[in-house]
Enzyme design. Structure first.
Site, PDB file in Angstrom:
ATOM      1  N   PHE A  16       0.836  -1.204   0.000  1.00  0.00           N
ATOM      2  CA  PHE A  16       0.000   0.000   0.000  1.00  0.00           C
ATOM      3  C   PHE A  16       0.875   1.260   0.000  1.00  0.00           C
ATOM      4  O   PHE A  16       0.778   2.119  -0.888  1.00  0.00           O
ATOM      5  CB  PHE A  16      -0.907  -0.077   1.229  1.00  0.00           C
ATOM      6  CG  PHE A  16      -1.332   1.235   1.810  1.00  0.00           C
ATOM      7  CD1 PHE A  16      -2.039   2.148   1.050  1.00  0.00           C
ATOM      8  CD2 PHE A  16      -1.021   1.546   3.133  1.00  0.00           C
ATOM      9  CE1 PHE A  16      -2.436   3.369   1.598  1.00  0.00           C
ATOM     10  CE2 PHE A  16      -1.420   2.748   3.685  1.00  0.00           C
ATOM     11  CZ  PHE A  16      -2.116   3.661   2.915  1.00  0.00           C
ATOM     12  N   GLY A  41       2.073  -7.605  -0.146  1.00  0.00           N
ATOM     13  CA  GLY A  41       1.964  -6.673  -1.277  1.00  0.00           C
ATOM     14  C   GLY A  41       1.168  -7.320  -2.404  1.00  0.00           C
ATOM     15  O   GLY A  41       0.945  -8.538  -2.389  1.00  0.00           O
ATOM     16  N   ASP A  61      12.385 -12.225  -1.620  1.00  0.00           N
ATOM     17  CA  ASP A  61      12.065 -12.184  -0.202  1.00  0.00           C
ATOM     18  C   ASP A  61      13.298 -11.657   0.530  1.00  0.00           C
ATOM     19  O   ASP A  61      14.358 -12.293   0.494  1.00  0.00           O
ATOM     20  CB  ASP A  61      11.715 -13.620   0.238  1.00  0.00           C
ATOM     21  CG  ASP A  61      11.386 -13.717   1.719  1.00  0.00           C
ATOM     22  OD1 ASP A  61      11.722 -12.776   2.479  1.00  0.00           O
ATOM     23  OD2 ASP A  61      10.802 -14.744   2.113  1.00  0.00           O
ATOM     24  N   SER A  83       7.653  -5.617   5.194  1.00  0.00           N
ATOM     25  CA  SER A  83       7.133  -6.213   6.433  1.00  0.00           C
ATOM     26  C   SER A  83       5.613  -6.285   6.312  1.00  0.00           C
ATOM     27  O   SER A  83       4.999  -5.413   5.684  1.00  0.00           O
ATOM     28  CB  SER A  83       7.464  -5.344   7.657  1.00  0.00           C
ATOM     29  OG  SER A  83       6.881  -5.901   8.833  1.00  0.00           O
ATOM     30  N   TYR A 153       5.778  -7.766  15.786  1.00  0.00           N
ATOM     31  CA  TYR A 153       5.966  -6.562  14.969  1.00  0.00           C
ATOM     32  C   TYR A 153       6.752  -5.509  15.743  1.00  0.00           C
ATOM     33  O   TYR A 153       7.745  -4.964  15.254  1.00  0.00           O
ATOM     34  CB  TYR A 153       4.596  -6.023  14.562  1.00  0.00           C
ATOM     35  CG  TYR A 153       4.616  -4.839  13.622  1.00  0.00           C
ATOM     36  CD1 TYR A 153       5.093  -4.984  12.313  1.00  0.00           C
ATOM     37  CD2 TYR A 153       4.147  -3.593  14.025  1.00  0.00           C
ATOM     38  CE1 TYR A 153       5.086  -3.897  11.441  1.00  0.00           C
ATOM     39  CE2 TYR A 153       4.133  -2.513  13.161  1.00  0.00           C
ATOM     40  CZ  TYR A 153       4.605  -2.667  11.858  1.00  0.00           C
ATOM     41  OH  TYR A 153       4.592  -1.595  11.005  1.00  0.00           O
ATOM     42  N   LYS A 157      10.591  -4.314  14.838  1.00  0.00           N
ATOM     43  CA  LYS A 157      10.911  -2.937  14.416  1.00  0.00           C
ATOM     44  C   LYS A 157      11.887  -2.294  15.395  1.00  0.00           C
ATOM     45  O   LYS A 157      12.736  -1.495  14.988  1.00  0.00           O
ATOM     46  CB  LYS A 157       9.630  -2.111  14.303  1.00  0.00           C
ATOM     47  CG  LYS A 157       8.729  -2.516  13.124  1.00  0.00           C
ATOM     48  CD  LYS A 157       9.311  -2.084  11.773  1.00  0.00           C
ATOM     49  CE  LYS A 157       8.306  -2.284  10.640  1.00  0.00           C
ATOM     50  NZ  LYS A 157       8.833  -1.861   9.333  1.00  0.00           N
ATOM     51  N   TYR A 167      24.703   0.067  12.382  1.00  0.00           N
ATOM     52  CA  TYR A 167      25.379   0.268  11.088  1.00  0.00           C
ATOM     53  C   TYR A 167      25.935   1.686  10.985  1.00  0.00           C
ATOM     54  O   TYR A 167      27.010   1.904  10.427  1.00  0.00           O
ATOM     55  CB  TYR A 167      24.430  -0.046   9.917  1.00  0.00           C
ATOM     56  CG  TYR A 167      24.610  -1.461   9.407  1.00  0.00           C
ATOM     57  CD1 TYR A 167      24.166  -2.549  10.151  1.00  0.00           C
ATOM     58  CD2 TYR A 167      25.244  -1.708   8.194  1.00  0.00           C
ATOM     59  CE1 TYR A 167      24.347  -3.845   9.703  1.00  0.00           C
ATOM     60  CE2 TYR A 167      25.434  -3.004   7.739  1.00  0.00           C
ATOM     61  CZ  TYR A 167      24.983  -4.070   8.486  1.00  0.00           C
ATOM     62  OH  TYR A 167      25.183  -5.346   8.044  1.00  0.00           O
ATOM     63  N   THR A 183      -1.402   5.201   8.793  1.00  0.00           N
ATOM     64  CA  THR A 183      -1.558   5.822   7.477  1.00  0.00           C
ATOM     65  C   THR A 183      -2.699   5.123   6.755  1.00  0.00           C
ATOM     66  O   THR A 183      -2.892   3.916   6.921  1.00  0.00           O
ATOM     67  CB  THR A 183      -0.232   5.685   6.693  1.00  0.00           C
ATOM     68  OG1 THR A 183       0.774   6.433   7.388  1.00  0.00           O
ATOM     69  CG2 THR A 183      -0.352   6.209   5.277  1.00  0.00           C
TER      70      THR A 183
END
Ligand code: UDP
Length: 324
Positions: A16, A41, A61, A83, A153, A157, A167, A183
């Site tokens: 989306f 998706g 993937d 995700s 989830y 995250k 990193y 959203t």
């Protein structure tokens, strides 16, 4: 700006949010590679982009290494969105969600680090859990149940944020973290379980709207064009973040139901269903940082955004839903 980040790669680009980001990047002059496994998706979301001379789709993937795959490595900007994102999807795909947050983020970061690209992680307001600080500023560490059904989830995250900052510290990778709040807009799946597609689909098919729990819990919903604008502003800046991207217009779930009933003009019942486990009671972003440092703030009001979304669902998703 468009030239500075010539080749953009979007993991989760057929979702989306990802598909709308791909479109805007093409509009800004980028070459765009969309990487998606189609776990959540949909090919339909990017069907209209095939044939664009600067667009490419790679089915991959992200939990698998990109080395030896068809994923290109000559990239300037990596947006890592891959995700599951709705509570229904990430609880159904629990282990996959943990894997893509951990392995998927590492693969995307390694790709960006090796290419010398800027990397943007789309994190989430869920890192704040059921927040004890309101509204939520980026400095708040959150109140997350580490073993509950939402943890797959939330903790994925949170791990992804930690890895992204590692990193930066260890390799000097040019990273940014966006914390995306709720959203909504066209291309949400009618069956993804989230409140706005659920209520719109119910209203348009004449079924009762299912308000969970008391309906007094709040969300602050941002129209997708605004969210995409916020992600782009952050990507084009030199900030590392995290930066909240969301609309601070806080609404109860019951009020969202009332607005959708009023805008669709249908009269269906509002029923109460069982509340979700660990459902955050309040959620509202403090967007002072995005306003001050990026000059970004949302501009699409609730009714305008809902009207556009309802029109899209009336043309597309509900027709599919009814014929399915
Ligand atoms: N919700 C609801 N009815 C529905 C779907 C969701 O009342 O049919 C509620 C849900 O319990 C939560 C809020 O709406 O309080 C937002 O849920 P959603 O799944 O959209 O996203 P979340 O912010 O929880 O990730």
């Amino acid at each position: 700006m468009a030239n500075r980040f010539g080749h953009a790669l979007v993991t989760g680009g057929a979702g989306f949010l990802g598909s709308q980001l791909c479109e805007r990047l093409l509009g800004n002059g980028h070459r765009v590679t969309c990487v998606d496994s189609f776990a959540t998706g949909r090919p339909d979301n990017i069907a209209h982009l095939h044939g664009h001379p600067r667009f490419e789709l790679v089915e991959h993937d992200m939990t698998r290494p990109v080395e030896g795959s068809a994923v290109p490595t000559d990239v300037d900007l990596v947006f890592h969105l891959a995700s599951a994102a709705s509570p229904k999807d990430y609880q159904r795909l629990a282990i996959d969600t943990l894997r893509v947050g951990a392995l998927g983020t590492e693969h995307a970061l390694r790709l960006a680090a090796n290419a010398g690209a800027r990397f943007l992680l789309t994190s989430t307001s869920e890192v704040y859990g059921d927040p004890l600080e309101h509204p939520q500023r980026e400095t708040y560490w959150g109140n997350v149940n580490p073993i509950g059904p939402r943890s797959v989830y939330d903790e994925a995250k949170r791990y992804a944020e930690a890895l992204t900052m590692a990193y930066l510290r260890e390799h000097g990778t040019n990273v940014a973290i966006a914390r995306v709040f709720n959203t909504y807009g066209p291309r949400m799946r009618a069956d993804d379980g989230r409140v706005i597609p659920a209520f719109i689909t119910q209203a348009l098919t004449g079924r009762p709207l299912t308000v969970a729990g008391t309906g007094e819990q709040t969300r602050s919903v941002c129209y997708v064009d605004d969210t995409v604008g916020g992600l782009l502003s952050l990507a084009y800046s030199s900030l590392h973040g995290p930066v909240n991207i969301g609309n601070p217009d806080e609404l109860s779930v019951r009020r969202i139901a009332e607005e959708i009933l009023s805008l669709t003009g249908v009269s269906v019942a509002v029923t109460t269903v069982e509340g979700a486990v660990d459902d955050p009671r309040r959620r509202c972003p403090d967007i002072t940082l995005a306003r001050a440092e990026l000059g970004w703030l949302p501009s699409v009001g609730l009714r305008e955004g809902l009207n556009r979304t309802i029109a899209w669902f009336a043309r597309n998703a509900v027709a599919d839903h009814v014929s399915a």
